[in-house]
Design an enzyme around this catalytic site. Structure first.
Site, PDB file in Angstrom:
ATOM      1  N   HIS A  66       4.809 -12.546   2.158  1.00  0.00           N
ATOM      2  CA  HIS A  66       3.412 -12.444   1.750  1.00  0.00           C
ATOM      3  C   HIS A  66       3.139 -11.150   1.001  1.00  0.00           C
ATOM      4  CE1 HIS A  66       1.747  -9.705   4.958  1.00  0.00           C
ATOM      5  NE2 HIS A  66       2.696 -10.218   5.696  1.00  0.00           N
ATOM      6  N   ASP A 175       4.455  -3.929   4.554  1.00  0.00           N
ATOM      7  CA  ASP A 175       4.204  -5.216   5.205  1.00  0.00           C
ATOM      8  C   ASP A 175       3.346  -6.011   4.236  1.00  0.00           C
ATOM      9  OD1 ASP A 175       3.238  -7.350   6.671  1.00  0.00           O
ATOM     10  OD2 ASP A 175       2.208  -6.146   8.157  1.00  0.00           O
ATOM     11  N   GLU A 207      -1.866 -14.000   4.406  1.00  0.00           N
ATOM     12  CA  GLU A 207      -1.085 -14.112   5.642  1.00  0.00           C
ATOM     13  C   GLU A 207      -1.824 -13.415   6.757  1.00  0.00           C
ATOM     14  OE1 GLU A 207       2.010 -12.941   8.677  1.00  0.00           O
ATOM     15  OE2 GLU A 207       0.581 -11.727   7.592  1.00  0.00           O
ATOM     16  N   GLU A 208      -2.378 -12.257   6.429  1.00  0.00           N
ATOM     17  CA  GLU A 208      -3.010 -11.424   7.446  1.00  0.00           C
ATOM     18  C   GLU A 208      -4.327 -12.024   7.948  1.00  0.00           C
ATOM     19  OE1 GLU A 208      -1.400  -9.070   8.703  1.00  0.00           O
ATOM     20  OE2 GLU A 208      -0.082  -8.157   7.226  1.00  0.00           O
ATOM     21  N   ASP A 230       9.446 -11.401   6.923  1.00  0.00           N
ATOM     22  CA  ASP A 230       8.322 -10.517   7.236  1.00  0.00           C
ATOM     23  C   ASP A 230       8.876  -9.258   7.893  1.00  0.00           C
ATOM     24  OD1 ASP A 230       5.718  -9.533   7.521  1.00  0.00           O
ATOM     25  OD2 ASP A 230       4.956 -11.463   8.201  1.00  0.00           O
ATOM     26  N   HIS A 314       0.698  -1.687   9.694  1.00  0.00           N
ATOM     27  CA  HIS A 314      -0.738  -1.735   9.358  1.00  0.00           C
ATOM     28  C   HIS A 314      -1.358  -0.360   9.192  1.00  0.00           C
ATOM     29  CE1 HIS A 314      -1.762  -6.200  10.264  1.00  0.00           C
ATOM     30  NE2 HIS A 314      -0.613  -6.051   9.651  1.00  0.00           N
TER      31      HIS A 314
END
Lengths: 356, 343, 329
Positions: A66, A175, A207-208, A230, A314
């Site tokens: 992603h 990410d 995706e998130e 991922d 994140h």
């Protein structure tokens, strides 16, 4: 392309979930010479097709990583300050003091701020500042702010990727842009080797916010096999050793109900044959990755999951080892090249044979 | 009874192979078509005799909750995480079977003599528990139970007379009912019997099977919760053992289709089959995945009441089991296109 | 539109038992639509053909409402219940609910509950339907009920149960009434089971396979005492959703609503909702993905028996929807 340069380009591109156009442009430019066809899916995923050499109809393998990232959004205006909302899993503990750009009528530099520590009760200083007490200050008078800024404007984090020792890098959005990089490296390698299957390289969106780009692009492609990539948790203080993986010792290959066991075995054998180091990552349930969505697309898709160990997920300092990205790319390419026309038969469930 | 074999088979979510083998064996010769799909679901079709047969998907899940090996200690202990919802209070002092071969292992906790203060009041956390298979060191443990190996309770099936006990009645009881339906006479409707995988980790097998079959209506068969043991106040038993098959009106995964609920109740009342309405709002089943497939599939859930599901030893009444088979058979016999017509 | 709204909000229709409300809506739209059908889970689909070259557009409002379902009847004839959708005990004690057969119940709270100063849990509440024993209790396990509240009108404010989302249904019906011409193939979908998991919208959209989908639903507000900061107020226009906790609205769908509002001089607001989502979330992931957005009616006290909206926002939502549908998308 040199992996660190590629990671830097991808990391520094904007691409908040739902607003992935800027990073999609970067990926699209990189993939154009590497694929035969490219299109944008219903929710903005970038889908590149590299045709195989087998007779038609050729089986299809989907490689998904992603490209969306976590970030911030303007949720309101108050006396010239901007109220903000986290988008797609932003961590409120790691935004205070960040330098940002508010994509308003024109781009405005800003700072994520809250009241000074000196004037608030001491117990409040021990607690994470909640979203409704965080503001972005763009340093302009209130009337100008009212004219320039609108609820819903995006806020991106200003962050250059840092190059650290031992080919480790730290930056925002690694990410899962690191895995987009791995897919890119795989496409580069596949330009030079024969592969029978059609390859669908997909940079998925949102995706998130619920695996949405993977859900819809898997439906559209209807692949026969899929590998999602991922990031996974890197070793860092405070985490249990059963949930983390060391940086620089290779990607992870996941096992568990989300992953097709025979496909996983094959992927492991490819890694062994290529002398690519890897760790096994047990995933007892929901993997929380695109693999979770793709596996149950339509009538079901045998799916595997490759992870790149990453620290500080994140946060704008996500850190990983460039070697692991290269290895993931090599593993993907070797896996695709290993797929014979009748590969699917070789991964049928063992109990099913006698009944036919 | 097939329930014994099904109960004793090891089949934690994602590793349902042994259960699948039992089922394929049990239904061979009783169905028109059978296949195993990409996720491992068993899809069997027994064609209907009626004109314009309704295409009914009836699902029971093969998988059970369990533990997964996620690490190995230097002393040879296995570190574990849960697969599906496991009650950590049940684990201390239990014998388990590890891996498809069923290697015996135990979970022990700190001796009571060594506890301090009110430590005994606390439930040991899952991540502090280990499975001991008697391995001497890390390498031996890793060789016998590599990362990703699953473990389940080591209980065997026992007959108590009118009731029977065993592990994994959720949902091997449903599987056994479905096997009985397939072994019986043909029905007017097309019976798409699906033995699903991965229900306990998110209704995943049923989802892809429902997409493939695109049925006219759906039914999940379950072994469901009983809470009929003594409690502090006059409150719902959820279902009662001995009270007959339990029909779901609403749970956390879906709202049942009223026409199907009425078909079941009408059939039970006409034929004098005992039945009960399961306490609404509790649990979720494969029907939750089936009913939202494609353009929508009217669905319902019917369950054999089972005490102590998700524990080493559940308990069910054979009368309830037989009545569930009968209620399903008779209701499916009455299922026509008209049942699903909306005025 | 007031009488339409009154009829819609006062009709019974908890998630899963939408027959009555569906009949009411069907009667309203039957003569206005080119085609009408009920899909497998019970959503009502009214289709309006457009000209050539337009898009296939789904407009969705959910017709189900929150409620309660009887989970047990005790020996003395009191009922226990579970929630259908987001019903919270803070809003229910002392309130009245009605079943489809007309039975009314009062929500009571156990006097001896564990902590009398805390908000009771749902398990500490019961329903009194005036019965004296299990045998004479007029309701059974599995029966559903909804709040009882008539529509009240105070100035421009409309107050009722089930504004969520009968007000969205009203906007769709009124849009269909006033629609003169459109290039698009329009599907007005009155969905079921939104409150328990967006089930009707996902399945209906799958069946229709639209190019664009727009939900019409209520949203929260930031204009009441000590509310969380949210830049949405009653009376300042319908809100164009940018993001909620379940979805990020498709940029083009959001932008077209904003642009048409600006061009037509219709007041509007932009909405970032911290908690909650709508049918648009389910529709956006159907098949290969559907660009989806949401037009929201600002609403106070959502999921209480007294949901309040402003009539001008409703009117402006209809005007904006007509503007959106009038031209190319």
């Amino acid at each position: 392309m040199e992996v660190i340069l590629l990671l830097k380009q991808l990391s520094e591109a904007d691409g908040l979930a739902g607003y992935e156009e800027p990073v999609r442009g970067v990926v699209s430019e990189t993939w154009t010479p590497l694929v035969d066809e490219m299109r944008v899916g219903g929710l903005g995923s970038l889908i590149g097709l590299k045709r195989g050499t087998g007779p038609e109809p050729r089986p299809k393998v989907m490689l998904a990583a992603h490209m969306d990232e976590v970030g911030l959004m303007v949720s309101g205006l108050e006396k010239g300050f901007l109220h903000i909302a986290g988008v797609a899993g932003a961590d409120p503990r790691a935004v205070l003091g960040l330098e940002v750009v508010v994509h308003a009528e024109r781009d405005l530099p800003g700072i994520v701020a809250t009241r000074p520590p000196h004037v608030i009760p001491s117990d409040e200083r021990q607690k994470t500042v909640p979203w409704d007490k965080l503001f972005v200050d763009v340093g302009l008078p209130a009337d100008q702010v009212e004219q320039l800024v609108t609820v819903g404007d995006l806020i991106s984090i200003r962050c250059e990727m840092a190059e650290l020792k031992n080919r480790r890098v730290a930056g925002k959005a690694l990410d899962d842009r690191a895995c987009v990089a791995a897919v890119t490296l795989a496409l580069e390698k596949l330009a030079k080797v024969n592969h029978v299957w059609d390859v669908y390289a997909v940079a998925t969106t949102q995706e998130e916010t619920g695996l949405k780009g993977a859900t819809t692009s898997a439906y559209g492609i209807a692949p026969d096999l899929a590998i999602a990539l991922d990031v996974t948790f890197g070793n860092q203080p405070g985490l249990r050793d059963t949930e983390v993986f060391p940086l620089g010792e290779g990607p992870t290959i996941a096992v568990g109900p989300n992953l097709h066991p025979a496909l996983v075995d094959h992927l492991k054998s490819v890694a062994d044959a290529q002398e690519i180091p890897y760790h096994i990552e047990p995933v007892p349930g929901r993997s929380g990755t695109d693999a979770w969505a793709i596996q149950v697309s339509r009538e079901g898709v045998p799916t595997a999951l490759i992870g790149i160990p990453t620290r500080y997920m994140h946060q704008p300092v996500e850190m990983l080892a460039a070697q692991d990205v290269e290895r993931a790319g090599r593993l993907l390419a070797a896996f695709v090249a290993s797929l014979e026309a009748d590969f699917l038969e070789s991964i049928a469930w063992p109990e099913s044979e006698e009944s036919e | 009874m097939i329930l014994k074999e099904l109960s004793e088979a090891i089949g934690v979510s994602g590793q349902e192979g042994p259960v699948r083998a039992v089922i394929l064996d049990a239904i061979r010769g009783h169905v028109d078509e059978v296949e195993v799909d990409t996720l491992g679901n068993v899809l069997a079709l027994k064609r209907g005799t009626g004109p314009e047969p309704v295409r009914a998907m009836v699902a029971a899940h093969m998988d059970e909750i369990g533990l997964m090996v996620v690490g190995h200690d230097s002393d040879g202990f296995l570190r574990v995480s849960q697969v599906g919802g496991i009650d950590a209070r049940l684990l201390p002092g239990k014998v388990l079977r590890v891996g498809p071969e069923g290697i015996p292992g135990v979970i022990g906790i700190k001796p009571v003599h060594l506890l301090k203060g009110d430590e005994y009041k606390k439930v040991p956390k899952l991540d502090s528990l280990v499975i001991d298979i008697g391995a001497k060191n890390k390498d031996e443990a890793r060789g016998l139970a590599p990362l990703g190996t699953c473990a389940t309770f080591g209980t065997t099936y026992r007959e108590f007379g009118p009731t029977v006990s065993g592990k994994a009645f959720d949902d091997r009881a449903g599987c056994a009912v479905l096997v009985e339906l397939l072994r019986g006479e043909r029905l007017p409707c097309d019976l798409h019997a699906v033995f699903t995988v991965q229900e306990e980790v998110g209704l995943r097998g049923a989802r892809v099977a429902a997409f493939k079959i695109a049925p006219d209506c759906g039914c999940a068969l379950e072994g469901t919760i009983c809470d009929d043991i003594p409690k502090d106040k006059d409150a719902s038993p959820t279902t009662e053992m001995g009270g007959g098959p339990a029909i779901t009106v609403m749970d956390r995964s879906f709202v049942a289709d009223r026409r199907l609920v009425e078909l079941l109740i009408g059939t039970a009342e006409d034929l004098g089959i005992p039945y009960q309405i399961k306490r609404p709002g509790i649990g979720g089943t494969d029907a939750g995945a089936i009913h939202r497939s494609r353009g929508g599939v009217p669905s319902v859930t019917v369950a054999v009441p089972c005490r102590y599901i998700h524990s080493p030893a559940a308990l069910l009444s054979l009368d309830d089991f037989d009545n569930t088979v009968r209620l399903m058979r008779e209701s499916l016999s009455r299922l026509t296109q008209r049942t699903l017509r909306r005025e | 539109m007031r009488e339409l709204i009154r009829e819609l909000v006062e009709t019974y229709g908890p998630s899963g038992v939408e027959d009555e409300i569906r009949a009411v809506i069907r009667a309203e739209v039957e003569d206005l639509a080119d085609e009408i059908r009920v899909d497998p889970l019970g959503s009502l689909v009214a289709r309006k053909h457009g000209g050539d070259g337009g898009k296939r557009v789904v407009l969705a409002a959910h017709m189900d409402e929150i409620g309660i379902m009887v989970s047990y009847v005790d020996e003395k004839g009191f009922a226990r219940f579970t929630r259908i959708g987001g019903v919270y005990s803070l809003n229910t004690v002392g309130d009245r609910v009605a079943f489809s057969n007309g039975t009314v119940g009062v929500v009571g709270v156990e006097q001896k509950r564990a902590n009398a100063t805390k908000i009771p849990t749902l398990d500490e509440l019961y329903l009194d339907v005036g019965a004296t024993s299990r045998e004479d209790c007029p309701v059974a396990v599995g029966d559903s009920a909804v709040f009882v509240r008539p529509l009240d009108i105070q100035g421009t404010r409309l107050i009722a149960k089930a504004m969520d989302d009968r007000i969205g249904c009203a906007v769709l019906i009124e849009t269909l009434r006033r629609l003169e011409s459109t290039p698009h193939d329009l599907y007005f979908v009155f969905t079921v089971q939104e409150e328990v998991g967006l089930f009707g919208a996902g399945t209906s959209a799958y069946g229709i396979d639209p190019d664009v989908a727009i939900a019409v639903d209520v949203t929260g507000n930031g204009d009441t005492p000590e509310s969380y900061p949210m830049a949405v107020a009653l009376g300042k226009g319908p809100a164009v959703k940018v993001m909620d906790s379940g979805m990020i609205a498709h940029r083009a769908v959001k932008d077209v609503m904003v642009q048409r509002a600006k061009d037509a001089g219709i007041p509007y607001q932009l909405e970032v909702l911290a908690r909650g989502t709508t049918d648009a979330m389910a529709m956006q992931v159907v098949r290969s993905g559907v660009p989806s957005g949401c037009l929201s009616i600002p609403c106070r006290y959502v999921h209480t028996p007294s949901e309040m909206v402003d009539e001008r926002d409703v009117e402006n939502a209809v005007c904006l929807m007509l503007e959106v549908l009038r031209a190319d998308l």
